[in-house]
Design a protein around this motif. Structure first.
Motif, mmCIF file in Angstrom:
data_model
loop_
_atom_site.group_PDB
_atom_site.id
_atom_site.type_symbol
_atom_site.label_atom_id
_atom_site.label_comp_id
_atom_site.label_asym_id
_atom_site.label_seq_id
_atom_site.Cartn_x
_atom_site.Cartn_y
_atom_site.Cartn_z
ATOM 1 N N GLY A 83 -12.381 14.847 71.886
ATOM 2 C CA GLY A 83 -13.631 14.144 72.177
ATOM 3 C C GLY A 83 -14.747 14.503 71.211
ATOM 4 O O GLY A 83 -14.535 14.625 70.002
ATOM 5 N N VAL A 84 -15.942 14.707 71.766
ATOM 6 C CA VAL A 84 -17.120 14.957 70.918
ATOM 7 C C VAL A 84 -17.082 16.311 70.227
ATOM 8 O O VAL A 84 -17.942 16.600 69.392
ATOM 9 N N GLN A 85 -16.114 17.153 70.554
ATOM 10 C CA GLN A 85 -16.007 18.462 69.892
ATOM 11 C C GLN A 85 -15.307 18.378 68.550
ATOM 12 O O GLN A 85 -14.951 19.399 67.964
ATOM 13 N N MET A 86 -15.101 17.166 68.046
ATOM 14 C CA MET A 86 -14.440 16.996 66.755
ATOM 15 C C MET A 86 -15.086 17.840 65.656
ATOM 16 O O MET A 86 -14.366 18.548 64.922
ATOM 17 N N PRO A 87 -16.420 17.844 65.475
ATOM 18 C CA PRO A 87 -16.997 18.693 64.431
ATOM 19 C C PRO A 87 -16.675 20.169 64.634
ATOM 20 O O PRO A 87 -16.450 20.905 63.665
ATOM 21 N N ALA A 88 -16.637 20.617 65.892
ATOM 22 C CA ALA A 88 -16.312 22.018 66.170
ATOM 23 C C ALA A 88 -14.890 22.340 65.747
ATOM 24 O O ALA A 88 -14.611 23.412 65.200
ATOM 25 N N VAL A 89 -13.975 21.404 65.983
ATOM 26 C CA VAL A 89 -12.576 21.627 65.620
ATOM 27 C C VAL A 89 -12.418 21.626 64.107
ATOM 28 O O VAL A 89 -11.642 22.412 63.551
ATOM 29 N N PHE A 90 -13.166 20.754 63.412
ATOM 30 C CA PHE A 90 -13.119 20.776 61.950
ATOM 31 C C PHE A 90 -13.612 22.120 61.415
ATOM 32 O O PHE A 90 -13.056 22.663 60.463
ATOM 33 N N LEU A 91 -14.638 22.651 62.052
ATOM 34 C CA LEU A 91 -15.167 23.952 61.642
ATOM 35 C C LEU A 91 -14.177 25.061 61.978
ATOM 36 O O LEU A 91 -13.961 25.984 61.191
ATOM 37 N N ALA A 92 -13.538 24.955 63.155
ATOM 38 C CA ALA A 92 -12.548 25.962 63.555
ATOM 39 C C ALA A 92 -11.339 25.929 62.633
ATOM 40 O O ALA A 92 -10.749 26.971 62.318
ATOM 41 N N LEU A 240 -26.057 19.972 69.411
ATOM 42 C CA LEU A 240 -25.496 21.195 68.842
ATOM 43 C C LEU A 240 -24.204 21.617 69.534
ATOM 44 O O LEU A 240 -23.387 22.342 68.961
ATOM 45 N N SER A 241 -23.994 21.152 70.771
ATOM 46 C CA SER A 241 -22.767 21.489 71.496
ATOM 47 C C SER A 241 -21.534 20.919 70.819
ATOM 48 O O SER A 241 -20.416 21.378 71.057
ATOM 49 N N TRP A 242 -21.729 19.906 69.962
ATOM 50 C CA TRP A 242 -20.591 19.361 69.226
ATOM 51 C C TRP A 242 -19.953 20.414 68.323
ATOM 52 O O TRP A 242 -18.781 20.289 67.963
ATOM 53 N N LEU A 243 -20.707 21.432 67.977
ATOM 54 C CA LEU A 243 -20.214 22.473 67.072
ATOM 55 C C LEU A 243 -19.633 23.672 67.804
ATOM 56 O O LEU A 243 -19.254 24.659 67.175
ATOM 57 N N ASP A 244 -19.545 23.595 69.132
ATOM 58 C CA ASP A 244 -19.063 24.712 69.943
ATOM 59 C C ASP A 244 -17.637 24.444 70.421
ATOM 60 O O ASP A 244 -17.411 23.605 71.292
ATOM 61 N N PRO A 245 -16.638 25.145 69.880
ATOM 62 C CA PRO A 245 -15.246 24.904 70.289
ATOM 63 C C PRO A 245 -14.949 25.314 71.721
ATOM 64 O O PRO A 245 -13.941 24.890 72.282
ATOM 65 N N LEU A 246 -15.817 26.120 72.343
ATOM 66 C CA LEU A 246 -15.587 26.552 73.724
ATOM 67 C C LEU A 246 -15.743 25.401 74.712
ATOM 68 O O LEU A 246 -15.330 25.519 75.875
ATOM 69 N N HIS A 247 -16.313 24.278 74.271
ATOM 70 C CA HIS A 247 -16.475 23.125 75.140
ATOM 71 C C HIS A 247 -15.233 22.233 75.186
ATOM 72 O O HIS A 247 -15.205 21.259 75.934
ATOM 73 N N VAL A 248 -14.212 22.550 74.380
ATOM 74 C CA VAL A 248 -12.970 21.767 74.416
ATOM 75 C C VAL A 248 -12.311 21.960 75.779
ATOM 76 O O VAL A 248 -12.295 23.068 76.330
ATOM 77 N N SER A 249 -11.763 20.898 76.344
ATOM 78 C CA SER A 249 -11.293 20.897 77.731
ATOM 79 C C SER A 249 -10.155 21.870 78.008
ATOM 80 O O SER A 249 -10.073 22.439 79.096
ATOM 81 N N SER A 250 -9.246 22.095 77.049
ATOM 82 C CA SER A 250 -8.107 22.988 77.276
ATOM 83 C C SER A 250 -7.637 23.577 75.959
ATOM 84 O O SER A 250 -7.931 23.044 74.885
ATOM 85 N N PHE A 251 -6.884 24.675 76.060
ATOM 86 C CA PHE A 251 -6.354 25.300 74.854
ATOM 87 C C PHE A 251 -5.347 24.388 74.172
ATOM 88 O O PHE A 251 -5.267 24.330 72.941
ATOM 89 N N SER A 252 -4.578 23.628 74.991
ATOM 90 C CA SER A 252 -3.607 22.698 74.430
ATOM 91 C C SER A 252 -4.304 21.614 73.616
ATOM 92 O O SER A 252 -3.873 21.265 72.514
ATOM 93 N N ALA A 253 -5.406 21.084 74.161
ATOM 94 C CA ALA A 253 -6.168 20.069 73.436
ATOM 95 C C ALA A 253 -6.771 20.669 72.165
ATOM 96 O O ALA A 253 -6.799 20.020 71.114
ATOM 97 N N PHE A 254 -7.230 21.902 72.266
ATOM 98 C CA PHE A 254 -7.833 22.562 71.105
ATOM 99 C C PHE A 254 -6.813 22.739 69.989
ATOM 100 O O PHE A 254 -7.104 22.452 68.812
ATOM 101 N N THR A 255 -5.608 23.189 70.316
ATOM 102 C CA THR A 255 -4.592 23.406 69.286
ATOM 103 C C THR A 255 -4.113 22.084 68.696
ATOM 104 O O THR A 255 -3.782 22.016 67.501
#
Length: 538
Positions: A83-92, A240-255
């Protein structure tokens, strides 16, 4: 320098072993095929030393990554995952790449060899682990090349349709026969250009990389401007929350998102595979890799935020989560953002990105195969170097043929070849990057206590990067087992799992077979921990 004129092979730019007279060769070549020599070294591989400078290395690194192509292929799938955490994932995704880059930089300082991951992993963990690292890099490159050609074809016809104003021209790509024929022709053209060498196309690469970055900047500026005007139905305000990977819904989604993000940075290590041809081979490639990565992460964050502000993350219309446009986001956003006729610039940028990367992406696979051949880990023919162009000619052509066969075959098997192979590519990238990172820690294990710098850059940073990539690899494998992961299933198992694991098992089988046919490398006779580094003249 990068534009050094093509000339005949002279002894002045040949590799020398430590302690040998300046310009003296470690060993000769026979029929264009490197001879490792009795001492177990790689010998002079025949490449053109001192032909690439810092700027050229940076351009090669950015060109191989193909930022515009990566963005259009992964913006949609990444939004679908996080979702909107795309920039955070790119940074991660940038973090493990940065940590692994320290490993490459330190290993290159100690042993500058165009085999990079293969060579360094052999010296740390032995021939079989190193061979699999080389296999991972080779297959990852072939997957990327096939996807590059596919996306270039898509946007080539879109661009032609936009320029001519003819709908049927733009839709030609939907004809599978036309699409596959165009892909094969693009691969053949890129193979021919790579065969001639990078020095022959310097300004071509400079121009295409410059065009990509300029169009991305223009797209981002206009997208943010239109979103800020507040008259778009799907636009959303920046947070700014878009840059925070902790807002991703699950670890599976994050990976899942991280695996795509890691794919977007793949290719920066091309700077290192050119180390035997670079001016200042021990230091320049590492510096170029760092500059390339900073350029990439800045571009990705800017475009991700701009596109998200303009189109939102919805699953309909221009939303980045729309499955109908997920594979080619820029195709959907070109006209809404840039308008007509300027939308053609974005189509041109994607074609330029894929075309530039098609050529430069042959560098890592060809030079890895060259090094593997020099150390007798693959058949000698892969070590053949063209006497005039000074490129790994046979390996380049072989990579081109393998790419064409892979893409055509996958297109006939899978309806969503781009998505499946990109997801499988994430596995290959994590696999060989993690092995390289761990190799750095083990290779320098006895010197980590020498200084704080050594502890951090040779130990802690590479170890952290390797662990992060290993976690993504294992989590992706677990998720990919599900038939819902990717475009389909094979015997109830997710197609991405089948592709990824199948490729690794195929590599293990080929390694076992070649170890029986030509056991010298696997007995440690051609490359081992104490094999001396080849020092290129500065």
């Amino acid at each position: 320098m990068f534009d050094q004129q093509l000339s005949e092979h002279t002894s002045s730019d040949r590799a020398t072993a430590p302690g040998a007279p300046q310009g003296a060769p470690v060993s000769g070549t026979s029929g264009g095929v490197p001879d490792p020599g009795a001492a177990g070294g790689a010998g002079d591989k025949g490449l053109r030393g001192n032909s690439v400078g810092l700027l050229g290395s940076v351009v090669l690194g950015v060109s191989t990554v193909a930022p515009v192509y990566c963005l259009t292929a992964t913006l949609g799938p990444t939004v679908t995952a996080v979702g909107v955490q795309m920039p955070a994932v790119f940074l991660a995704g940038f973090l493990p790449m940065l940590l692994v880059a320290f490993a490459y930089k330190e290993l290159n300082r100690d042993f500058p060899d165009c085999g990079t991951s293969f060579t360094w992993t052999v010296k740390a963990f032995g021939p079989r682990v190193g061979w699999m690292a080389g296999w991972g890099l080779t297959v990852a490159t072939i997957i990327v090349l096939s996807n590059l050609a596919g996306v270039a074809t898509d946007f080539l016809y879109l661009m032609l349709g936009e320029v001519t104003g003819s709908g049927w021209v733009g839709e030609l790509d939907q004809n599978k026969a036309v699409h596959l024929l165009t892909v094969v022709l693009l691969i053949a053209g890129a193979t021919a250009m790579s065969y001639r060498g990078m020095t022959a196309t310097k300004w071509f690469q400079y121009g295409l990389v410059g065009l990509q970055l300029a169009v991305l900047l223009l797209f981002s500026a206009i997208a943010v401007g239109k979103a800020a005007a507040g008259d778009l139905p799907d636009s959303i305000g920046f947070s700014l929350s878009w840059l925070d990977p902790l807002h991703v819904s699950s670890f599976s989604a994050f990976t899942a998102g991280l695996s795509l993000s890691i794919f977007m940075y793949w290719g920066w290590d091309t700077c290192l595979t050119m180390n035997e041809e670079t001016l200042g081979s021990a230091k320049t490639p590492g510096r170029a890799a760092m500059i390339s990565m900073v350029t990439l992460v800045g571009s990705y964050l800017l475009v991700a935020i701009a596109a998200q502000m303009f189109a939102g993350v919805g699953s309909s219309g221009n939303g980045l989560g729309n499955p109908a446009t997920a594979d080619n986001v820029f195709a959907a956003l070109a006209r809404p953002v840039l308008g007509s006729p300027w939308s053609v610039l974005l189509f041109l940028a994607v074609v330029a990105s894929a075309a530039a990367s098609l050529q430069t992406t042959f560098i890592p696979v060809a030079r890895t195969l060259l090094a593997m051949s020099a150390y007798r880990a693959v058949p000698p023919r892969f070590g053949a170097v063209h006497p005039r162009f000074r490129t790994p000619g046979y390996a380049t052509v072989a990579a081109g043929l393998a790419t064409a066969v892979f893409y055509v075959g996958m297109s006939l098997i899978s309806e969503n070849v781009v998505q499946d192979t990109i997801l499988a590519l994430g596995l290959m990238i994590c696999f060989y990057y993690a092995l390289t990172a761990f190799s750095c820690v083990w290779y320098f294990r006895r010197s980590l206590r020498g200084s704080l710098r050594d502890l951090l850059l040779k130990g802690a940073a590479p170890l952290s990067g390797g662990l992060l990539l290993s976690a993504v690899f294992l989590q992706t494998l677990t998720d990919a087992w599900s038939p819902d992961y990717g475009s389909g299933a094979v015997f109830g198992i997710g197609s991405v799992f089948v592709i990824g694991v199948g490729i690794l098992l195929l590599g293990a089988g080929l390694m076992t077979w070649y170890g029986l046919v030509r056991p010298e490398f696997f007995r440690g006779e051609t490359l081992r921990k104490e094999t001396p580094a080849l020092v290129m003249e500065d």
